[in-house]
Design an enzyme around this catalytic site. Structure first.
Site, PDB file in Angstrom:
ATOM      1  CB  CYS A 133      25.147   1.949 -35.571  1.00 37.78           C
ATOM      2  SG  CYS A 133      24.557   3.371 -34.638  1.00 37.78           S
ATOM      3  CD  GLU A 189      21.809   4.320 -37.161  1.00 34.32           C
ATOM      4  OE1 GLU A 189      22.352   3.463 -37.892  1.00 34.32           O
ATOM      5  OE2 GLU A 189      21.921   4.341 -35.936  1.00 34.32           O
TER       6      GLU A 189
END
Length: 490
Positions: free
Chosen positions: A239, A205
């Site tokens: 994020c 990720e």
């Protein structure tokens, strides 16, 4: 690694019910140490107490509770029905078996909730874990180790390895059975390359450049509040922060004015100030990266309408929340992950233009669409590249245990949370039992002209476009039945 491999054998031998019981013990240990958890998070990251509770503590508690209840259903053996008549005499099942030892390399921006959301499914699936927390947040890593110990997890099953990049590299080189990494694209590429050389699977990720699409019929009061919170929570160091906002021209000015008004009301301060809404950035070097993006943008014609200044009176890494307009995709600010308290707003002529600009990015993690027309929102969401799209909300899907999180492109691969996140922790094994164990199989050796003709007839019976040809193949004595009833030479 040797300790983990040995400990994993006995851990995997425990029943799934026993492992679920340990997850409940972890949940209770987190709750008992909740103040220690949130204090460590705020101390090392600078995030306000409210965010430490909602985005970290609650998510870990809920994940432990949810998986303890749900894992038995998701990990039970699953029957596999067979559609082809040629294999109807077989019974198939899927089994979900642990990989073995998993390496988890976690980031500093959510130093508790991200690793816990991976440790918990790893454990319930029967794996051992080697966790390397960020070297910037070692105290939170220490608290995780205390929680694991307090829950009675057997020695060696979860180990916390403190250190920097060299420890992470050594961890990959120790040949774990799978690697989970959350962090920068550059580091993720190096980890992916190291894993590829060893044929180790990985889940990465690597961040996002999340777009917010505000359509002309959106509720501007709610959408502007969401933009400000989504862009500035955790000082923009998330994020799935809102970074690029595309707003239809007809409502662009009032939307911009509301965002400016709400941004200017935000209170900056250290986590010791309970009224503070925006804390410091993690370190000065990260602040300097954001300042460089702002300089590049203004040099290319962007306008900073509010913020963008350091607040040295509060500390070395405080940056005012910043709203920028007159932006285009030639700017670093619109192409690179910002990871700071900045939102960039660009008017567009239509929803179609907003979708095209949202998709003009190497990242594909998440996005949001704002409209009063739910059907229109769903249609646009289907056209946006990304692992998750929210309609009339931002980012909060990450706190939904049933919702998968992850992306593609520069955002990486793999999923966390949800059933898909749990399945990242297991290898799927197919087991087949033949119900006619004393009967030779039609496709075994003993090939001859009759079997060749029967094989052709069997294809006709299964796939011929016309039913008359299928029935003729079934009636042919050297046809379909000939593949079943025959003598085997071998």
């Amino acid at each position: 690694m040797a300790q983990a491999r040995e400990a994993q054998k006995s851990w995997a031998a425990k029943s799934l019910r026993e492992r679920c019981g340990y997850l409940r013990k972890i949940r209770d240990a987190i709750y008992e140490r909740r103040d220690e958890v949130t204090n460590a998070i705020s101390l090392e990251t600078g995030k306000p107490h409210v965010e430490a509770v909602f985005a970290e503590l609650m998510l870990a508690l809920d994940s432990a509770d949810f998986l303890a209840r749900q894992a038995p259903e998701w990990l039970r053996p699953e029957p596999v029905p067979h559609h082809n008549i040629g294999v109807k005499a077989k019974s198939g099942s899927l089994y979900f078996q642990p990989f073995g030892v998993l390496a988890i390399i976690s980031p500093w921006n959510y130093p508790f909730s991200i690793p816990m959301a991976q440790i918990l499914p790893a454990l319930v699936a029967g794996n051992a874990v080697l966790l390397k927390p960020s070297e910037i947040t070692p105290h939170v890593g220490e608290v995780i180790a205390k929680i694991i110990s307090a829950a009675g997890i057997p020695s060696g099953v979860v180990q916390v390895l403190q250190g920097g990049g060299a420890v992470g590299a050594a961890l990959v080189e120790s040949n774990p059975d799978k690697v989970f990494f959350t962090g920068s694209v550059a580091t993720g590429k190096r980890i992916a390359e190291a894993c590829a050389r060893r044929l180790i699977p990985s889940s990465l990720e690597l961040g996002g450049k999340d777009a917010m699409l505000v359509l002309a019929d959106a509720d501007l009061e709610i959408a502007s509040s969401a933009a400000v919170w989504g862009g500035f929570m955790n000082c923009g160091q998330t994020c799935i922060s809102v970074e690029r906002i595309y707003v239809e021209q007809t409502i662009a000015q009032p939307f911009l004015e509301k965002c400016l008004e709400k941004t200017r009301k935000l209170r900056l301060g250290p986590p010791s100030d309970k009224d503070a809404e925006i804390g410091p950035m993690i370190r000065v070097t990260q602040l300097e990266k954001v300042e460089e993006q702002l300089r590049d943008a203004t040099a290319r014609g962007a306008q900073v309408l509010t913020g963008g200044n350091r607040r040295s009176d509060l500390g070395p890494s405080f940056l005012e929340p910043t709203v920028v307009t007159n932006v285009d995709h030639s700017m670093q600010l619109m192409r690179e992950e910002t990871f700071g308290p900045v939102i960039a707003i660009r008017p567009v002529k239509s929803a179609d233009e907003a979708v095209a600009l949202a998709n003009d990015s190497e990242f594909a993690l998440s996005a949001s669409v704002w409209t009063k027309d739910a059907a229109k929102g769903r249609e646009i969401a289907q056209r946006i590249r990304g692992g998750s799209v929210m309609i009339n909300d931002v980012a909060s899907y990450y706190g939904i245990c049933e919702a998968p999180h992850g992306g593609s492109g520069a955002s990486g691969w793999g999923r966390s949370h949800s059933r898909f996140g749990l399945l990242e922790m297991v290898q799927v094994k197919y087991v087949d039992i033949d119900r006619l164990p004393r009967t030779p199989k039609s496709w075994w050796f003993g090939y001859n002209e009759n079997l060749a003709a029967a094989a052709d007839s069997f294809v006709d019976y299964l796939f011929a476009p016309r039913w008359s040809r299928r029935m003729a193949a079934l009636a042919n004595p050297r046809g379909v039945l000939g593949t079943v009833i025959r003598r085997h030479r071998i």
